[in-house]
Design a protein around this motif. Structure first.
Motif, PDB file in Angstrom:
ATOM      1  N   LYS A 151       0.827  -1.204   0.000  1.00  0.00           N
ATOM      2  CA  LYS A 151       0.000   0.000   0.000  1.00  0.00           C
ATOM      3  C   LYS A 151       0.864   1.259   0.000  1.00  0.00           C
ATOM      4  O   LYS A 151       0.436   2.311  -0.479  1.00  0.00           O
ATOM      5  CB  LYS A 151      -0.934  -0.003   1.215  1.00  0.00           C
ATOM      6  CG  LYS A 151      -1.926  -1.148   1.244  1.00  0.00           C
ATOM      7  CD  LYS A 151      -2.842  -1.121   0.040  1.00  0.00           C
ATOM      8  CE  LYS A 151      -3.846  -0.004   0.096  1.00  0.00           C
ATOM      9  NZ  LYS A 151      -4.797  -0.051  -1.041  1.00  0.00           N
ATOM     10  N   GLY A 152       2.087   1.144   0.528  1.00  0.00           N
ATOM     11  CA  GLY A 152       3.008   2.275   0.463  1.00  0.00           C
ATOM     12  C   GLY A 152       3.382   2.626  -0.961  1.00  0.00           C
ATOM     13  O   GLY A 152       3.472   3.807  -1.329  1.00  0.00           O
ATOM     14  N   TYR A 153       3.600   1.615  -1.787  1.00  0.00           N
ATOM     15  CA  TYR A 153       3.908   1.885  -3.194  1.00  0.00           C
ATOM     16  C   TYR A 153       2.710   2.494  -3.917  1.00  0.00           C
ATOM     17  O   TYR A 153       2.886   3.279  -4.855  1.00  0.00           O
ATOM     18  CB  TYR A 153       4.362   0.598  -3.888  1.00  0.00           C
ATOM     19  CG  TYR A 153       5.848   0.382  -3.806  1.00  0.00           C
ATOM     20  CD1 TYR A 153       6.702   0.901  -4.767  1.00  0.00           C
ATOM     21  CD2 TYR A 153       6.419  -0.317  -2.748  1.00  0.00           C
ATOM     22  CE1 TYR A 153       8.071   0.713  -4.699  1.00  0.00           C
ATOM     23  CE2 TYR A 153       7.792  -0.511  -2.665  1.00  0.00           C
ATOM     24  CZ  TYR A 153       8.612   0.006  -3.647  1.00  0.00           C
ATOM     25  OH  TYR A 153       9.976  -0.163  -3.568  1.00  0.00           O
ATOM     26  N   VAL A 154       1.501   2.154  -3.508  1.00  0.00           N
ATOM     27  CA  VAL A 154       0.330   2.834  -4.064  1.00  0.00           C
ATOM     28  C   VAL A 154       0.372   4.312  -3.704  1.00  0.00           C
ATOM     29  O   VAL A 154       0.052   5.181  -4.527  1.00  0.00           O
ATOM     30  CB  VAL A 154      -0.974   2.181  -3.554  1.00  0.00           C
ATOM     31  CG1 VAL A 154      -2.189   2.932  -4.062  1.00  0.00           C
ATOM     32  CG2 VAL A 154      -1.056   0.739  -3.992  1.00  0.00           C
ATOM     33  N   GLY A 155       0.785   4.601  -2.466  1.00  0.00           N
ATOM     34  CA  GLY A 155       0.905   5.995  -2.063  1.00  0.00           C
ATOM     35  C   GLY A 155       1.949   6.750  -2.867  1.00  0.00           C
ATOM     36  O   GLY A 155       1.780   7.937  -3.170  1.00  0.00           O
ATOM     37  N   LEU A 156       3.031   6.068  -3.213  1.00  0.00           N
ATOM     38  CA  LEU A 156       4.084   6.720  -4.007  1.00  0.00           C
ATOM     39  C   LEU A 156       3.711   6.875  -5.476  1.00  0.00           C
ATOM     40  O   LEU A 156       4.363   7.628  -6.202  1.00  0.00           O
ATOM     41  CB  LEU A 156       5.376   5.904  -3.923  1.00  0.00           C
ATOM     42  CG  LEU A 156       6.249   6.065  -2.681  1.00  0.00           C
ATOM     43  CD1 LEU A 156       7.488   5.193  -2.801  1.00  0.00           C
ATOM     44  CD2 LEU A 156       6.655   7.521  -2.492  1.00  0.00           C
ATOM     45  N   SER A 157       2.692   6.155  -5.919  1.00  0.00           N
ATOM     46  CA  SER A 157       2.402   6.107  -7.347  1.00  0.00           C
ATOM     47  C   SER A 157       2.087   7.484  -7.925  1.00  0.00           C
ATOM     48  O   SER A 157       2.431   7.767  -9.075  1.00  0.00           O
ATOM     49  CB  SER A 157       1.229   5.155  -7.602  1.00  0.00           C
ATOM     50  OG  SER A 157       0.061   5.625  -6.952  1.00  0.00           O
TER      51      SER A 157
END
Length: 494
Positions: A151-157
């Motif tokens: 979910k962190g990588y979704v935030g960085l997207s």
């Protein structure tokens, strides 16, 4: 050459490559967080007023948060089919929006645009169901940490796509809609067959590797934040922006090297297994042949079961003790679920509303369009920190200090109110602080809700089940060693 080819095939089918592929898909699936960047183009090109724009934002959030369809489809179809549906929906929804904004088709009616953006946003739930749920199943001992990372990588997207968009299309915000349409679909098609559930036993080093991923992702987030702040004061040339996008792609691919390093040892062990250690077996008639052997320190995990023939609705209001497994209907009619629904509806809903309208808020306060990109990138980056925080830190606080996750949700919601107050009563530079606060709290809320829903059984509710299993195994082993050292055991060899 043949061994290298075998390693490539082994690597693509491995568990850690599945994690890397999931990172890639998550890093491109956050197009919903960029609505505030291109919403002005929708408003000007299609002649929408603010109420119509808010209606589009509502359908965007509605599509992004309805995951029941992807969940039902995943129950009866393989993972690759779920991911392909998500890629097709993402491409169709945002491509139709781009065609409407650029005038390549007749001006769509408002209900059509609402349908397009809902379909495009709903593709995110298919990615979550296909990639995120699969990785959580593959790493059951570290599912909270894995959930926080993904979910962190979704935030960085949002920040990642912004840098790629500036390199590909300059400052053409209409083209951003096109990029949000084709990039996630392309990544989904490339990695669709590499993401699947695997029956692989967890290893003690898994947690160490996950922390490697964490350190790389934090460095990636800090790099994106530094680039975003530099772009605020310096206008990048096209070549500099291309170099920046190249660095972003390299950091995005860096987890692949960690996965290769981890799977290389597994491949060598498979190709050249170690010879078994020769041991002598002594048969001891300790137990009678007809006597069942039972360990006194085993941990039994029971799930709720219902006798055959009992109607599924007969025990809706006869719920098990808190912490046991609930059926869907029992959960829907429980007070705990109602409280969680209200907290999510108003807490997460307020944050999503603020993010969707951040571009309009910034322009109304006199900020430049370039600054709007900075706000959206800061929200995306701190969204990442919030998601990782809720994954790693909440697990540590729960295990070490017994701080429950519902209390953490309450604290996060309280912090979020300070961001809303900064928007309601702004001062020079207040939106920079508000973007950081709202981004962080938005990222922390949703994973915490997931954790609360996932932790259903008593062993997980009271602590880490795998820690208990390891403690029991060590205790049984210690008892066996003590028994072997006893005189009665030594007499057995004589």
């Amino acid at each position: 050459m043949c061994e290298a080819l075998r390693f490539i095939v082994f690597m693509i089918k491995s568990r850690w490559f599945t994690v890397f592929a999931s990172f890639m898909m998550m890093a491109c699936s956050g197009g919903t967080y960029l609505f505030g960047t291109y919403s002005k183009e929708l408003k000007q090109t299609l002649g929408y007023d603010q109420s119509t724009l808010n209606l589009l934002g509502f359908f965007k959030d509605l599509g992004a948060n309805i995951g029941i369809f992807s969940g039902l489809i995943a129950e009866v179809t393989p993972t690759w089919f779920v991911l392909l549906i998500g890629a097709a929906m993402n491409l169709f929804g945002y491509l139709m929006m781009w065609l409407g904004v650029t005038g390549k088709i007749a001006k769509p009616a408002v209900w059509k645009m609402c349908t397009y953006i809902a379909i495009g946003a709903n593709s995110q739930s298919f990615v979550n169901t296909g990639a995120l749920v699969t990785c959580v199943k593959n790493f059951p001992e570290s599912r909270a940490i894995m959930l926080g990372l993904l979910k962190g990588y979704v935030g960085l997207s949002g920040a990642i796509i912004t840098q790629l968009y500036l390199a590909f299309y300059g400052n053409d915000r209409k083209a951003l809609i096109l990029l949000v349409g084709w990039l996630p679909a392309l990544i989904g098609v490339i990695f669709v067959y590499t993401i699947r559930p695997m029956k692989v036993e967890s290893k003690p080093d898994d947690l160490k590797v996950l922390f490697y991923f964490l350190f790389v992702s934090i460095a990636f987030a800090l790099f994106l934040m530094a680039i975003t702040l530099i772009q605020q004061s310096i206008t990048f040339s096209k070549g500099t922006q291309a170099l920046t996008a190249t660095a972003v792609c390299f950091l995005l691919l860096f987890p692949l090297f960690i996965s290769i390093s981890e799977e290389l040892d597994n491949f060598k062990l498979k190709e050249h297994p170690k010879p078994p250690t020769q041991i002598s077996i002594v048969h001891l008639e300790k137990y009678p042949s007809n006597q069942a052997i039972s360990a006194p320190n085993t941990l039994s995990i029971s799930s709720s079961s219902h006798p055959g023939g009992t109607p599924f609705f007969s025990n809706i209001f006869n719920k098990p003790p808190r912490g046991d497994d609930y059926t869907i209907l029992q959960a829907l009619f429980s007070i705990d679920m109602l409280i969680l629904l209200i907290a999510t509806l108003f807490g997460l809903g307020s944050s999503l509303t603020a993010v969707a309208n951040f571009g309009q808020i910034g322009e109304s306060l006199g900020y430049k369009p370039e600054t709007i990109h900075t706000f959206m990138s800061l929200i995306s980056i701190w969204n990442f920190f919030g998601r990782v925080f809720s994954g790693f830190v909440s697990e540590i606080l729960l295990m070490r200090d017994q701080i429950p996750r519902p209390l953490m949700v309450t604290i996060v919601l309280f912090i979020a109110t300070t961001g809303y107050l900064l928007i309601a009563f702004p001062f020079p530079g207040a939106l920079y602080i508000a973007s950081v606060i709202i981004g962080f709290t938005l990222g922390a809320q949703l994973p915490l809700v997931y954790f609360i829903l996932v932790e259903r059984t008593k062993p997980f509710y009271k602590g880490n089940i795998y820690k208990k299993l390891r403690e029991n195994a060590e205790q049984v082993k210690a008892e066996e060693v003590e028994e072997m050292a006893s005189p009665s055991f030594s007499n057995g060899f004589k």
